[in-house]
Every structure is written in structure tokens, then in C-alpha cells.
Design an enzyme around this catalytic site. Structure first.
Site, PDB file in Angstrom:
ATOM      1  N   ASN A  84       0.857  -1.188   0.000  1.00 24.07           N
ATOM      2  CA  ASN A  84       0.000   0.000   0.000  1.00 24.07           C
ATOM      3  C   ASN A  84       0.894   1.240   0.000  1.00 24.07           C
ATOM      4  OD1 ASN A  84      -1.573   2.265   0.990  1.00 24.07           O
ATOM      5  ND2 ASN A  84      -3.170   0.799   1.490  1.00 24.07           N
ATOM      6  N   ASP A 106      -0.176   4.481  -0.051  1.00 24.87           N
ATOM      7  CA  ASP A 106      -0.903   5.689   0.340  1.00 24.87           C
ATOM      8  C   ASP A 106      -0.006   6.707   1.041  1.00 24.87           C
ATOM      9  OD1 ASP A 106      -3.211   4.598  -0.669  1.00 24.87           O
ATOM     10  OD2 ASP A 106      -4.103   4.125   1.276  1.00 24.87           O
ATOM     11  N   HIS A 107       0.881   6.223   1.927  1.00 24.12           N
ATOM     12  CA  HIS A 107       1.635   7.164   2.749  1.00 24.12           C
ATOM     13  C   HIS A 107       2.787   7.819   2.007  1.00 24.12           C
ATOM     14  CE1 HIS A 107      -0.824   6.806   6.214  1.00 24.12           C
ATOM     15  NE2 HIS A 107      -0.711   5.499   6.226  1.00 24.12           N
ATOM     16  N   HIS A 121      -5.720   3.625  -1.765  1.00 18.79           N
ATOM     17  CA  HIS A 121      -7.058   3.989  -1.296  1.00 18.79           C
ATOM     18  C   HIS A 121      -7.343   5.406  -1.757  1.00 18.79           C
ATOM     19  CE1 HIS A 121      -9.949   4.534   2.407  1.00 18.79           C
ATOM     20  NE2 HIS A 121     -10.553   4.728   1.241  1.00 18.79           N
ATOM     21  N   ARG A 149      -9.498   8.037  -1.227  1.00 17.99           N
ATOM     22  CA  ARG A 149     -10.527   8.469  -0.290  1.00 17.99           C
ATOM     23  C   ARG A 149     -11.386   9.562  -0.909  1.00 17.99           C
ATOM     24  NH1 ARG A 149      -9.486   7.153   5.344  1.00 17.99           N
ATOM     25  NH2 ARG A 149     -11.011   8.791   5.767  1.00 17.99           N
ATOM     26  N   HIS A 155      -4.766  11.858   0.483  1.00 16.26           N
ATOM     27  CA  HIS A 155      -3.421  11.426   0.064  1.00 16.26           C
ATOM     28  C   HIS A 155      -3.409  11.070  -1.419  1.00 16.26           C
ATOM     29  CE1 HIS A 155      -5.297   7.634   1.166  1.00 16.26           C
ATOM     30  NE2 HIS A 155      -5.074   7.785   2.469  1.00 16.26           N
ATOM     31  N   GLU A 179      -8.700   0.378  -3.213  1.00 13.76           N
ATOM     32  CA  GLU A 179      -9.551   0.496  -2.034  1.00 13.76           C
ATOM     33  C   GLU A 179     -10.481   1.687  -2.209  1.00 13.76           C
ATOM     34  OE1 GLU A 179      -6.634  -1.404   1.389  1.00 13.76           O
ATOM     35  OE2 GLU A 179      -6.899   0.769   1.307  1.00 13.76           O
ATOM     36  N   HIS A 212      -3.911  -4.299   7.854  1.00 13.95           N
ATOM     37  CA  HIS A 212      -4.051  -3.171   8.774  1.00 13.95           C
ATOM     38  C   HIS A 212      -3.202  -3.395  10.023  1.00 13.95           C
ATOM     39  CE1 HIS A 212      -5.968   0.706   9.489  1.00 13.95           C
ATOM     40  NE2 HIS A 212      -5.871   0.418  10.772  1.00 13.95           N
ATOM     41  N   GLY A 213      -2.200  -2.540  10.172  1.00 11.31           N
ATOM     42  CA  GLY A 213      -1.352  -2.587  11.359  1.00 11.31           C
ATOM     43  C   GLY A 213      -0.312  -3.689  11.350  1.00 11.31           C
ATOM     44  N   GLY A 257       1.182  -1.368   4.330  1.00  5.57           N
ATOM     45  CA  GLY A 257       1.605  -0.069   3.840  1.00  5.57           C
ATOM     46  C   GLY A 257       2.493   0.701   4.785  1.00  5.57           C
ATOM     47  N   HIS A 258       1.926   1.155   5.913  1.00  4.75           N
ATOM     48  CA  HIS A 258       2.638   2.091   6.774  1.00  4.75           C
ATOM     49  C   HIS A 258       3.989   1.569   7.234  1.00  4.75           C
ATOM     50  CE1 HIS A 258       3.541   4.418  10.458  1.00  4.75           C
ATOM     51  NE2 HIS A 258       2.989   5.413   9.788  1.00  4.75           N
TER      52      HIS A 258
END
Length: 248
Positions: A7, A9-10, A52, A54, A59, A79, A201-202, A223-224
Site C-alpha cells: 500500500n 498511500d503514505h 485507497h 478516499r 493522500h 480500495e 491493517h497494522g 503499507g505504513h
């Protein structure tokens, strides 16, 4: 082998922190470029790229997803909120897969799974449209039996189990064990119903050692933690290390 969807996104979060105006007024190249990062992640072994878009465009921007669609060599996982506007965009974009996620404008990141029960008709319409277009539809849901069974009833071919509660409870052994058991049972039930089982996620370089033991896992979307690690090691090493830890 468990597949890795990176991911990005960031990467766009970092870009948008500095550049929120049109490209023509930026005064030069706009960096970091999510597409450049995606291509580097692919070269390092990513099996797919996740973004994603949004509704608040905080982002990833629409131009990013179109450039990704034209540029990447692996799979694009899109997403999106389950709205008519996003459904129409996805049908035009034609990614390999979409993942329906909840959105809250006040949240920093997605805070929980999609409540399929509360949005049953809307989710059904979107899934039917994606199935008809040959786009794999996935529902990002908590490892709750009712939500999983409803996903199957609505003919979603895939679910992505929300691992956020597990990740948050990781430092507390009792809570962690409870949340991991929920994920195990959710994955097993989804598999029984014929659903493809993804998760995300996470997930990070520490908890992946346990997450990867979940049964029937097809793909993890991360991702993150990868983007954070890439600040120190570069995206190539960050992706390769995660791949090794996923499939030792």
C-alpha cells in the site's frame, strides 16, 4: 506462498503534506511520486500495489490511480468507499481488484471493518457491478462470523480481514491471544464458505511472524510499516525484508 500487496498511500501523504496545489504551481518536480515508488516496490518483489482513493482525497489523488493503471506490471488493488461515484470510477479504471472499505472524515486511517449488515443493499449493488465487469471484489471486514457469512451471501469472492484490533493489542498478551483467535476463526470460516482470505491493517515487521501463521492466507496488504522502514533502508530493502518474513 503468501502474496504481498504494498500500500503506497503514505508516499502520497508525504507528498500532500508539502504540495496541495496544482502541479503547474509547484515550481518543479513534485516528490515523492507514488507511481515511481510503486514501480520500485514491484522490482523488489511486490505482488501487487494497493491504493485507497478516499473521498476527501487526503493522500492518493485520482490522477495517481490512472497513472498507476497505465504503469504498473503487477496487480492494482483499488480500495474505495462503497458509493455510486466510486463504483463508477472503479468500473472505468478496471483494476484487477477492489476492496470496499469504510470511511470517516475524522479518522486518521481506516479504523474498523466495513459494516456489511448496515450497508447490505449498497454493498450488494457494488459487488454485482464488479463481478459483472470481471473485477474481483473484496470486503474489508472485522473477523466477525456474521459479517463473513453475509459477504458470502452477497457473492463477494474475497474478504480482507481487518487485523487492526490484533495489531493494537499486540503488547498485551491476553488481548493479543483473544484477537488472534478471532482472526484464526474468521479465516477458517471464510475459507469454509469458499472465500479468498486476505488480511491487512497494522501489520509490521514484528507481528508478521504470527500473522503469517493464519490459515488459508492468500495475500497481505501492508503499507505504513513498509513505507516507514523505507525511509531508513530504501523501498527495495523494505519490501524484500517483508517478503522474507512473510514466507521464511
Amino acid at each position: 506462498m503468501i502474496l504481498l500487496g504494498v500500500n503506497i498511500d503514505h508516499c502520497a501523504t508525504l507528498r500532500q503534506a508539502r504540495y496541495r496545489q496544482a502541479e503547474a504551481t509547484a515550481g518543479g518536480p513534485i516528490e515523492p511520486d507514488p507511481v515511481t515508488l510503486a514501480l520500485a516496490a514491484e522490482r523488489a518483489g511486490a505482488d501487487g500495489i494497493t491504493v485507497h482513493l478516499r473521498e476527501d482525497r487526503r493522500h492518493i489523488q485520482e490522477r495517481d490511480v490512472w497513472r498507476l493503471r497505465e504503469s504498473i506490471a503487477t496487480r492494482l488493488n483499488f480500495e474505495m468507499a462503497c458509493t455510486p461515484a466510486m463504483t463508477q470510477l472503479a468500473l472505468k479504471l478496471k483494476p484487477e481488484s477492489v476492496c470496499l472499505v469504510p470511511e470517516n472524515r475524522q479518522e486518521i486511517t481506516t479504523e474498523g471493518g466495513l459494516d456489511v449488515t448496515a450497508q447490505r443493499d449498497r454493498v450488494r449493488a457494488c459487488v454485482e457491478a464488479m463481478n459483472a465487469a470481471g473485477i474481483q471484489a473484496s470486503l474489508f471486514i472485522d473477523p466477525d462470523e456474521q459479517q463473513i457469512e453475509l459477504a458470502a451471501q452477497l457473492h463477494a469472492p474475497c474478504v480482507e480481514l481487518h487485523t487492526g484490533a490484533y495489531a493494537s493489542s499486540y503488547p498485551q498478551p491476553t488481548s493479543r491471544t483473544k484477537e488472534f483467535q478471532r482472526l484464526r476463526m474468521g479465516a477458517a470460516r471464510a475459507h469454509e464458505l469458499g472465500l479468498i482470505v486476505n488480511a491487512g491493517h497494522g501489520i509490521n515487521y514484528v507481528n508478521i511472524a504470527e500473522v503469517r501463521t493464519l490459515p488459508h492466507l492468500h495475500e497481505l496488504n501492508i503499507g505504513h510499516s513498509i513505507i516507514s522502514r523505507a525511509l531508513f533502508t530504501g523501498i527495495d530493502e523494505a519490501v524484500r525484508e517483508m517478503k522474507v518474513r512473510m514466507n521464511p
